[in-house]
Scaffold this active site. Sequence first.
Site, PDB file in Angstrom:
ATOM      1  N   HIS A  43      32.162  28.833  53.787  1.00  0.00           N
ATOM      2  CA  HIS A  43      33.539  28.614  53.332  1.00  0.00           C
ATOM      3  C   HIS A  43      34.109  27.240  53.696  1.00  0.00           C
ATOM      4  CE1 HIS A  43      33.293  32.790  52.265  1.00  0.00           C
ATOM      5  NE2 HIS A  43      34.539  32.815  51.811  1.00  0.00           N
ATOM      6  N   GLU A  77      41.748  39.396  63.650  1.00  0.00           N
ATOM      7  CA  GLU A  77      41.113  38.070  63.593  1.00  0.00           C
ATOM      8  C   GLU A  77      41.407  37.246  64.834  1.00  0.00           C
ATOM      9  OE1 GLU A  77      42.219  35.544  60.269  1.00  0.00           O
ATOM     10  OE2 GLU A  77      40.201  35.725  59.496  1.00  0.00           O
ATOM     11  N   HIS A 113      36.062  25.611  50.586  1.00  0.00           N
ATOM     12  CA  HIS A 113      37.506  25.352  50.477  1.00  0.00           C
ATOM     13  C   HIS A 113      37.764  23.918  50.021  1.00  0.00           C
ATOM     14  CE1 HIS A 113      38.323  28.856  53.458  1.00  0.00           C
ATOM     15  NE2 HIS A 113      38.381  29.259  52.201  1.00  0.00           N
ATOM     16  N   ARG A 120      59.476  48.450  56.744  1.00  0.00           N
ATOM     17  CA  ARG A 120      58.612  48.083  57.888  1.00  0.00           C
ATOM     18  C   ARG A 120      57.223  48.710  57.822  1.00  0.00           C
ATOM     19  NH1 ARG A 120      63.640  48.563  59.907  1.00  0.00           N
ATOM     20  NH2 ARG A 120      64.527  46.570  60.515  1.00  0.00           N
ATOM     21  N   ASN A 125      33.139  33.599  57.436  1.00  0.00           N
ATOM     22  CA  ASN A 125      33.461  32.292  56.835  1.00  0.00           C
ATOM     23  C   ASN A 125      32.217  31.474  56.516  1.00  0.00           C
ATOM     24  OD1 ASN A 125      36.252  32.594  56.876  1.00  0.00           O
ATOM     25  ND2 ASN A 125      36.331  32.068  59.040  1.00  0.00           N
ATOM     26  N   LYS A 151      43.763  42.524  55.544  1.00  0.00           N
ATOM     27  CA  LYS A 151      44.546  41.302  55.337  1.00  0.00           C
ATOM     28  C   LYS A 151      45.301  41.422  54.022  1.00  0.00           C
ATOM     29  CE  LYS A 151      41.708  37.584  57.209  1.00  0.00           C
ATOM     30  NZ  LYS A 151      41.239  36.259  56.793  1.00  0.00           N
ATOM     31  N   GLU A 158      29.670  36.786  47.753  1.00  0.00           N
ATOM     32  CA  GLU A 158      30.071  37.426  49.022  1.00  0.00           C
ATOM     33  C   GLU A 158      28.977  38.355  49.536  1.00  0.00           C
ATOM     34  OE1 GLU A 158      32.604  36.485  50.847  1.00  0.00           O
ATOM     35  OE2 GLU A 158      33.499  35.236  49.298  1.00  0.00           O
ATOM     36  N   ARG A 209      35.112  37.705  63.604  1.00  0.00           N
ATOM     37  CA  ARG A 209      35.173  37.599  62.140  1.00  0.00           C
ATOM     38  C   ARG A 209      34.670  36.253  61.607  1.00  0.00           C
ATOM     39  NH1 ARG A 209      39.937  40.304  58.646  1.00  0.00           N
ATOM     40  NH2 ARG A 209      40.296  42.180  59.839  1.00  0.00           N
ATOM     41  N   LYS A 224      31.089  44.496  56.485  1.00  0.00           N
ATOM     42  CA  LYS A 224      32.438  43.949  56.698  1.00  0.00           C
ATOM     43  C   LYS A 224      33.256  44.909  57.571  1.00  0.00           C
ATOM     44  CE  LYS A 224      36.474  41.650  55.248  1.00  0.00           C
ATOM     45  NZ  LYS A 224      37.354  41.064  54.264  1.00  0.00           N
ATOM     46  N   HIS A 271      35.680  30.786  43.148  1.00  0.00           N
ATOM     47  CA  HIS A 271      35.520  30.817  44.604  1.00  0.00           C
ATOM     48  C   HIS A 271      34.068  31.116  44.997  1.00  0.00           C
ATOM     49  CE1 HIS A 271      36.544  31.475  48.785  1.00  0.00           C
ATOM     50  NE2 HIS A 271      36.030  32.695  48.730  1.00  0.00           N
TER      51      HIS A 271
HETATM   52  P1  NAD Z   1      41.449  39.072  40.698  1.00  0.00           P
HETATM   53  O1  NAD Z   1      42.152  40.136  41.399  1.00  0.00           O
HETATM   54  O2  NAD Z   1      42.232  37.940  40.150  1.00  0.00           O
HETATM   55  O3  NAD Z   1      40.575  39.706  39.540  1.00  0.00           O
HETATM   56  C1  NAD Z   1      39.829  38.856  38.709  1.00  0.00           C
HETATM   57  C2  NAD Z   1      40.073  39.192  37.226  1.00  0.00           C
HETATM   58  O4  NAD Z   1      39.383  40.379  36.914  1.00  0.00           O
HETATM   59  C3  NAD Z   1      41.533  39.443  36.881  1.00  0.00           C
HETATM   60  O5  NAD Z   1      41.777  38.876  35.618  1.00  0.00           O
HETATM   61  C4  NAD Z   1      41.626  40.961  36.781  1.00  0.00           C
HETATM   62  O6  NAD Z   1      42.607  41.376  35.882  1.00  0.00           O
HETATM   63  C5  NAD Z   1      40.258  41.296  36.267  1.00  0.00           C
HETATM   64  N1  NAD Z   1      39.724  42.609  36.586  1.00  0.00           N
HETATM   65  C6  NAD Z   1      39.863  43.314  37.711  1.00  0.00           C
HETATM   66  N2  NAD Z   1      39.126  44.411  37.667  1.00  0.00           N
HETATM   67  C7  NAD Z   1      38.499  44.417  36.472  1.00  0.00           C
HETATM   68  C8  NAD Z   1      37.585  45.295  35.835  1.00  0.00           C
HETATM   69  N3  NAD Z   1      37.128  46.385  36.445  1.00  0.00           N
HETATM   70  N4  NAD Z   1      37.158  44.994  34.592  1.00  0.00           N
HETATM   71  C9  NAD Z   1      37.586  43.863  33.974  1.00  0.00           C
HETATM   72  N5  NAD Z   1      38.427  42.981  34.535  1.00  0.00           N
HETATM   73  C10 NAD Z   1      38.880  43.266  35.778  1.00  0.00           C
HETATM   74  O7  NAD Z   1      40.320  38.384  41.622  1.00  0.00           O
HETATM   75  P2  NAD Z   1      39.365  38.915  42.760  1.00  0.00           P
HETATM   76  O8  NAD Z   1      38.201  38.005  42.722  1.00  0.00           O
HETATM   77  O9  NAD Z   1      39.141  40.384  42.678  1.00  0.00           O
HETATM   78  O10 NAD Z   1      40.196  38.628  44.085  1.00  0.00           O
HETATM   79  C11 NAD Z   1      40.586  37.317  44.444  1.00  0.00           C
HETATM   80  C12 NAD Z   1      41.754  37.416  45.381  1.00  0.00           C
HETATM   81  O11 NAD Z   1      41.361  38.140  46.533  1.00  0.00           O
HETATM   82  C13 NAD Z   1      42.276  36.077  45.865  1.00  0.00           C
HETATM   83  O12 NAD Z   1      43.667  36.062  45.782  1.00  0.00           O
HETATM   84  C14 NAD Z   1      41.834  36.009  47.316  1.00  0.00           C
HETATM   85  O13 NAD Z   1      42.701  35.263  48.122  1.00  0.00           O
HETATM   86  C15 NAD Z   1      41.842  37.469  47.684  1.00  0.00           C
HETATM   87  N6  NAD Z   1      40.956  37.815  48.799  1.00  0.00           N
HETATM   88  C16 NAD Z   1      41.487  38.540  49.806  1.00  0.00           C
HETATM   89  C17 NAD Z   1      40.700  38.921  50.873  1.00  0.00           C
HETATM   90  C18 NAD Z   1      41.282  39.762  51.954  1.00  0.00           C
HETATM   91  O14 NAD Z   1      40.635  39.964  52.997  1.00  0.00           O
HETATM   92  N7  NAD Z   1      42.483  40.290  51.790  1.00  0.00           N
HETATM   93  C19 NAD Z   1      39.348  38.561  50.907  1.00  0.00           C
HETATM   94  C20 NAD Z   1      38.833  37.826  49.844  1.00  0.00           C
HETATM   95  C21 NAD Z   1      39.651  37.461  48.790  1.00  0.00           C
END
Ligand code: NAD
Length: 383
Positions: free
Chosen positions: A254, A242, A258, A125, A251, A147, A189, A247, A232, A271
């Site tokens: 976005h 949210e 999307h 939990r 978006n 999130k 972003e 918040r 943020k 993205h």
């Molecule tokens: P990711 O986590 O897939 O990382 C992108 C790539 O970079 C991966 O191949 C990873 O292995 C590599 N990588 C990571 N750090 C590295 C580094 N220092 N050097 C070299 N390679 C590295 O993608 P992302 O863009 O970081 O995150 C996208 C995800 O985040 C999505 O699933 C999205 O839904 C989520 N997200 C969540 C929130 C939230 O509020 N929780 C907000 C925005 C996005």
Amino acid sequence: MSRDRIIHVALPGGHVYDIRIGSGALSALSSTARDLKDCQRALVISDENVGPAYGKLVKKRLEEAGFEVYDLLIAPGETSKSVELANELWEAIARYGFTRDDFIVACGGGVVGDLAGFVASTYMRGIDFIQVPTTLLAMVDSSIGGKTGVNLQAGKNLVGTFHQPIFVCSDIRCLKTLLEEDWANGFAEIAKSSFVAPRRSFYEWLRDNAAGLMAHDVELLEEAVYMTAEFKASVVSKDSTESAGVRECLNYGHTLAHAIENAAGYGTIAHGRAVAEGMRFAARLSVEMLGCDMSVVKATDGLLDSLGLPALPWVAPPERLFKLMKGDKKARGGQVRFVLLEDIAKWKLVTVPDDVIMEHLQAWCTLKERLIEQNGGKMWGQA
Ligand code: NAD
């Protein structure tokens, strides 16, 4: 001594935590983790790209602080955000004998952060977790706000929780190994935040320093991460689940993004590039709907161009994009709502009539067809 900067986040329920940003942030992990946690075990979750470099370092830092540290690697990429993998992680933690006092460290991009956060929020939990974001996007966006989630066949992030980290440790040095598309995702972003954050000086700073950021100047990156993370954090502090409508500004860009990602097929257009398209579109819509000055459109195009986010030679039928927007989970009662700008640093949530959206989509598609022609008839993502 490191010159790292600290953002103190204070959430409505009384939860407080720090975001540490700088080129020495990981060096401080041992002492901070020990100050925060008087327990025995820690688990570092990382992916196969990040684990061998940064995950190993995080493990070492925690061992120096006297924790018994386990580590698990997941496959990189969006498909790892699954219930099946979450289940494997729950089972592993249980085998290691984790109690509610122990904690998880998510070391990686948004995928690792969302999955590890979800696992932490549900195991017994809810146990504590620390975020060590290693992509630019994770540092400015996904590690902040609490999130967590996994994907279903039916859609992205459909199962998840709100679970705040106890510490976020953003070491700018980790960014040096990022690939091009991951820089683009982060810069989009940052640009988005600069348009909707309440101080125009954020946008002006970004505009004036875009070239240095593109050259990966460490001090400028630190400043950009700090400003975006602070923005943020200030937004989510006012609306941690949210529900207060605060918040919505996050978006910006976005709504179309999307639809583009979906129409192109997930993974075809990064993205951040889709969000950049969405911001160009929203700026133009802002002129019609809110009387925003055309200079904002120019500022949008200029900033995105200079951050390596050019207008894309990509198109889809306007009717298809429109239908996807209508089906977006953020649409209300069949009405499509956009975050639009009255000016830079002044946003508003606006319900846009269908005919206005269609008109703008048609104009957008005409522009895109010209771009594709200039690109030798090839669309973005085609070999
Ligand atoms: P990711 O986590 O897939 O990382 C992108 C790539 O970079 C991966 O191949 C990873 O292995 C590599 N990588 C990571 N750090 C590295 C580094 N220092 N050097 C070299 N390679 C590295 O993608 P992302 O863009 O970081 O995150 C996208 C995800 O985040 C999505 O699933 C999205 O839904 C989520 N997200 C969540 C929130 C939230 O509020 N929780 C907000 C925005 C996005």
